[in-house]
Design an enzyme around this catalytic site. Structure first.
Site, PDB file in Angstrom:
ATOM      1  N   PRO A   2      67.420  50.920  62.381  1.00  0.00           N
ATOM      2  CA  PRO A   2      67.130  49.520  62.064  1.00  0.00           C
ATOM      3  C   PRO A   2      66.116  49.407  60.928  1.00  0.00           C
ATOM      4  O   PRO A   2      65.161  50.182  60.850  1.00  0.00           O
ATOM      5  CB  PRO A   2      66.547  48.981  63.377  1.00  0.00           C
ATOM      6  CG  PRO A   2      67.088  49.883  64.424  1.00  0.00           C
ATOM      7  CD  PRO A   2      67.181  51.236  63.786  1.00  0.00           C
ATOM      8  N   GLU A   3      66.336  48.433  60.049  1.00  0.00           N
ATOM      9  CA  GLU A   3      65.400  48.223  58.950  1.00  0.00           C
ATOM     10  C   GLU A   3      64.355  47.185  59.362  1.00  0.00           C
ATOM     11  O   GLU A   3      64.414  46.601  60.447  1.00  0.00           O
ATOM     12  CB  GLU A   3      66.164  47.824  57.691  1.00  0.00           C
ATOM     13  CG  GLU A   3      67.248  48.860  57.373  1.00  0.00           C
ATOM     14  CD  GLU A   3      67.660  48.923  55.917  1.00  0.00           C
ATOM     15  OE1 GLU A   3      66.922  48.443  55.046  1.00  0.00           O
ATOM     16  OE2 GLU A   3      68.748  49.483  55.654  1.00  0.00           O
ATOM     17  N   LYS A  52      58.840  49.588  60.325  1.00  0.00           N
ATOM     18  CA  LYS A  52      59.771  49.840  61.422  1.00  0.00           C
ATOM     19  C   LYS A  52      59.059  50.056  62.750  1.00  0.00           C
ATOM     20  O   LYS A  52      59.626  50.619  63.683  1.00  0.00           O
ATOM     21  CB  LYS A  52      60.646  51.043  61.064  1.00  0.00           C
ATOM     22  CG  LYS A  52      61.456  50.830  59.786  1.00  0.00           C
ATOM     23  CD  LYS A  52      62.288  52.040  59.430  1.00  0.00           C
ATOM     24  CE  LYS A  52      63.056  51.801  58.121  1.00  0.00           C
ATOM     25  NZ  LYS A  52      63.927  52.946  57.761  1.00  0.00           N
ATOM     26  N   ARG A 258      69.939  61.475  53.148  1.00  0.00           N
ATOM     27  CA  ARG A 258      70.512  60.171  53.463  1.00  0.00           C
ATOM     28  C   ARG A 258      71.596  59.833  52.446  1.00  0.00           C
ATOM     29  O   ARG A 258      71.594  60.333  51.318  1.00  0.00           O
ATOM     30  CB  ARG A 258      69.423  59.078  53.420  1.00  0.00           C
ATOM     31  CG  ARG A 258      68.279  59.286  54.392  1.00  0.00           C
ATOM     32  CD  ARG A 258      68.716  59.173  55.844  1.00  0.00           C
ATOM     33  NE  ARG A 258      69.234  57.857  56.147  1.00  0.00           N
ATOM     34  CZ  ARG A 258      68.488  56.822  56.504  1.00  0.00           C
ATOM     35  NH1 ARG A 258      67.170  56.944  56.565  1.00  0.00           N
ATOM     36  NH2 ARG A 258      69.040  55.659  56.797  1.00  0.00           N
TER      37      ARG A 258
END
Length: 271
Positions: A2-3, A52, A258
């Site tokens: 989640p950002e 986060k 990523r």
């Protein structure tokens, strides 16, 4: 993962559901039993996010810190309270609703000093009113690391994840491999302002939308995006598909472990 907008939505939601009232806190799974017992029945004074990280403040030295990581989720439901299902790390029960935390990377009880130490390691969060973009600019302007790396470094900018990184770099026509030191100050100011606007929109909508009105799928005669992240985007997870602006196939590579997406035409190689 989640950002940042997701954590700020959670903080806002938890303030609405539990803030200012006693909360029954437990750990059906048992891994947070001692921490839960320390705050059980106390009033939730504040819920806030930084990047986060989520913080539930019950007392100066009784703050629950949550980092969802890759798999963490909060699930909410109205009363009546049901029996726990699966591995519930933490359960919060308020007057009208309850919330279950599962799969989080971190769920721990911290002191004010420990929370301060976590926040000191984080860069400015575009969603916080106390954010200082100058702090991030100093780090970026002195670094030869790619801007794609720097935007994902939580000690530089807190809360930006893979989607916001890819989309803001596209929207500002920046090569992801461009060194931070090559970024002009006016480019950084525009990039920061865009992050603030996009992430605030993400908090409101609960999804990430980055395309301008002229590229709306309904106007372009193309189907709306279907993805668990939701929202309309320019490059994220669109490898091989035509750029919505120029038609060039969207490129993809792995960058620092990523996925990285960009348009080779709209984001020309930095030289």
């Amino acid at each position: 993962m989640p950002e940042g907008h997701t954590l700020h939505r959670l903080a806002r939601r938890h303030r609405a559901l539990f803030g200012g009232r006693p909360v029954a806190v437990s750990s059906p799974q048992g891994r947070f039993a001692a921490g839960a017992a320390a705050v059980d029945g106390m009033v939730l004074k504040k819920a806030e996010a930084h990047g986060k990280h989520l913080f539930h403040h019950y007392a100066p030295d009784r703050i629950v810190h949550v980092h969802l990581g890759l798999y963490g989720t909060f699930e909410e439901a109205p009363h009546p309270v049901q029996e726990p299902r699966g591995q519930v790390r933490m359960r919060m029960v308020g007057e009208t609703a309850y919330a279950d935390l599962r799969g989080a990377t971190a769920c721990e009880l911290l002191s004010t000093a420990e929370v301060r130490a976590i926040r000191a390691r984080l860069g400015p969060d575009p969603l916080r009113r106390d954010a200082d973009p100058e702090k991030a600019w100093v780090r970026i302007s002195r670094s030869k690391a790619p801007i794609a790396t720097l935007l994902m470094d939580q000690s530089v900018v807190a809360g930006v994840g893979n989607v916001y990184r890819a989309e803001t770099l596209f929207r500002h026509r920046l090569d992801p491999q461009m060194p931070g030191s090559a970024l002009a100050r006016e480019q950084w100011d525009a990039l920061w302002a865009d992050l603030v606007a996009l992430m605030r929109d993400g908090v409101r909508r609960g999804r990430i939308d980055t395309v301008e009105k002229e590229h709306d799928p309904r106007l372009q005669g193309r189907p709306a995006r279907k993805d668990r992240h939701g929202g309309e985007v320019y490059v994220y997870r669109r490898a091989g598909l035509p750029c919505l602006v120029c038609g060039t196939p969207i490129a993809h590579t792995e960058h620092a472990g990523r996925n990285l997406f960009w348009c080779p035409t709209c984001q020309p190689e930095y030289r």
